[in-house]
Scaffold this motif. Structure first.
Motif, short mmCIF file in Angstrom:
data_model
loop_
_atom_site.label_atom_id
_atom_site.label_comp_id
_atom_site.label_asym_id
_atom_site.label_seq_id
_atom_site.Cartn_x
_atom_site.Cartn_y
_atom_site.Cartn_z
N ALA A 52 4.88 4.95 7.15
CA ALA A 52 5.20 6.27 6.61
C ALA A 52 6.63 6.32 6.08
CB ALA A 52 4.98 7.35 7.66
N ALA A 53 7.57 5.70 6.79
CA ALA A 53 8.96 5.75 6.35
C ALA A 53 9.12 5.08 4.99
CB ALA A 53 9.86 5.07 7.38
N ARG A 54 8.48 3.94 4.80
CA ARG A 54 8.55 3.28 3.50
C ARG A 54 7.92 4.14 2.42
NH1 ARG A 54 8.76 -2.76 1.62
NH2 ARG A 54 8.20 -2.50 -0.57
N ARG A 63 2.22 1.70 -3.48
CA ARG A 63 1.18 2.12 -4.43
C ARG A 63 0.81 3.59 -4.23
NH1 ARG A 63 -3.43 -2.33 -5.84
NH2 ARG A 63 -2.03 -4.00 -6.53
N LEU A 64 0.68 3.99 -2.98
CA LEU A 64 0.34 5.39 -2.71
C LEU A 64 1.47 6.31 -3.16
CD1 LEU A 64 -1.61 7.43 -1.42
CD2 LEU A 64 -0.45 7.03 0.76
N ALA A 65 2.71 5.93 -2.90
CA ALA A 65 3.85 6.74 -3.33
C ALA A 65 3.90 6.84 -4.85
CB ALA A 65 5.14 6.15 -2.79
N GLY A 66 3.66 5.74 -5.53
CA GLY A 66 3.66 5.77 -6.99
C GLY A 66 2.56 6.64 -7.55
N PHE A 67 1.39 6.57 -6.92
CA PHE A 67 0.27 7.40 -7.37
C PHE A 67 0.59 8.88 -7.20
CE2 PHE A 67 -3.56 9.80 -6.32
CZ PHE A 67 -4.35 9.54 -7.42
N LEU A 68 1.06 9.27 -6.02
CA LEU A 68 1.32 10.68 -5.78
C LEU A 68 2.54 11.17 -6.56
CD1 LEU A 68 0.47 11.04 -1.99
CD2 LEU A 68 -0.87 11.75 -3.97
N GLY A 69 3.52 10.31 -6.75
CA GLY A 69 4.64 10.70 -7.57
C GLY A 69 4.22 11.01 -9.00
N ALA A 70 3.27 10.24 -9.50
CA ALA A 70 2.76 10.49 -10.86
C ALA A 70 1.86 11.72 -10.92
CB ALA A 70 1.99 9.26 -11.36
N LEU A 71 1.09 11.97 -9.87
CA LEU A 71 0.17 13.11 -9.84
C LEU A 71 0.91 14.43 -9.64
CD1 LEU A 71 -2.71 14.31 -9.71
CD2 LEU A 71 -2.71 13.78 -7.26
N ALA A 126 0.39 9.78 4.20
CA ALA A 126 1.28 8.80 4.81
C ALA A 126 0.78 8.35 6.17
CB ALA A 126 2.69 9.38 4.93
N TRP A 127 0.13 9.25 6.90
CA TRP A 127 -0.41 8.92 8.22
C TRP A 127 -1.93 8.76 8.18
CZ3 TRP A 127 3.09 12.99 7.46
CH2 TRP A 127 4.40 12.72 7.89
N ALA A 151 0.83 -1.21 0.00
CA ALA A 151 0.00 0.00 0.00
C ALA A 151 0.87 1.26 0.00
CB ALA A 151 -0.93 -0.01 1.20
N ALA A 152 1.95 1.25 0.78
CA ALA A 152 2.85 2.40 0.82
C ALA A 152 3.46 2.65 -0.56
CB ALA A 152 3.94 2.18 1.86
#
Length: 298
Positions: A236-238, A121-129, A227-228, A118-119
């Motif tokens: 969050a660190a990941r 996927r969320l990072a990839g989504f926001l990095g793309a957005l 993240a939180w 999940a961490a």
């Protein structure tokens, strides 16, 4: 007609479809228990109808109609992309929309059990957005702005935790975030409202992101609060490692946004407990869990 004057039932939705999109009017129509500003109806297996039910909803819907088709192709998670536009008519006074259906359970009702995935996927989504936004991107008065600009909102909402043991910690975390250096880079695209009910979960991980009405441009810290707000404790660190490029000031500001959004969710939960309009029973629990995560993280 005001929103309160319109009863959005199956007969109305079906009549709007027959009037403006007759090729879709024969599909199965089912109400969905979701949405805040818009009422949601599933249309067949692959579509959904969204109709405004609050005064601010029509402008939010226009934001989605204008910008989501532009942004969706670059995003690695499914989002409810508008495919048809509904216009105001004598039957319904506001614009409405038909979007792609995104399967999954809202995150305030389902648990994320696969935290590392999940961490990522969320990072990839926001990095793309979080790409540079054009000058004509929609503005927002209290998203993507410097935290000091929403201090009045914090002071109002912090009253919902003023009688709890964490009140001092909440104040300290907020003050630290406000004192962090402001974002000085060009504005980037933001979702603007990444709380648990606006993220979908399937098989223990994030499977989609919905409700882009508050999308705007500005400081990515607004979104990085997720993240939180969304991820289990310790993830969050990941997330920040996978997102990349988040310096100390950005993370401090993101913690401030997480504090603000957490106490907002808690306030909505307390409204439900008191029987007040606008309350949601699952949002308070989500807010307390998120607040605990942000206050205990370092």
């Amino acid at each position: 007609m005001a929103m309160a004057d319109v009863d959005i039932d199956e007969q109305l939705v079906r009549s709007l479809l027959r009037e403006q999109h007759p090729d879709l009017a024969g599909l199965v129509l089912r109400p969905v228990d979701a949405g805040w500003d818009n009422q949601l109806w599933r249309l067949g297996d692959e579509l959904a109808v969204r109709l405004p039910r609050t005064p601010r909803a029509p402008s939010l819907l226009r934001n989605e109609q204008r910008w989501l088709p532009v942004l969706a192709p670059q995003l690695p998670l499914p989002v409810p992309t508008p495919v048809r536009i509904g216009e105001p008519s004598p039957h319904f006074p506001s614009p409405w929309t038909i979007v792609t259906w995104v399967p999954g359970e809202p995150g305030d009702r389902a648990s994320i059990t696969r935290a590392p995935e999940a961490a990522d996927r969320l990072a990839g989504f926001l990095g793309a957005l979080h790409r540079g936004a054009p000058a004509e991107a929609p503005a927002h008065p209290n998203r993507g702005v410097p935290l000091k600009d929403v201090s009045h909102e914090f002071e109002r909402k912090v009253q919902d935790v003023a009688d709890t043991p964490v009140a001092g910690d909440v104040r300290a975390a907020w003050d630290d975030a406000v004192s962090a250096p402001d974002w000085e880079e060009p504005p980037v695209w933001l979702h603007g409202d990444l709380h648990p009910a606006n993220v979908l979960v399937s098989a223990g991980t994030i499977s989609g992101v919905i409700d882009f009405g508050d999308m705007t441009a500005g400081d990515p810290a607004t979104d990085l609060a997720a993240a939180w707000l969304l991820l289990p404790a310790g993830a969050a660190a990941r997330f920040f490692s996978a997102y990349g490029g988040a310096d100390e000031a950005l993370i401090r500001r993101a913690r401030g946004w997480a504090v603000l959004r957490s106490i907002s969710l808690i306030g909505i939960g307390r409204a439900w407990e008191r029987g007040l309009p606008g309350g949601r029973p699952t949002w308070g629990r989500a807010g307390w869990a998120a607040l605990d995560r942000v206050l205990t993280s370092r």
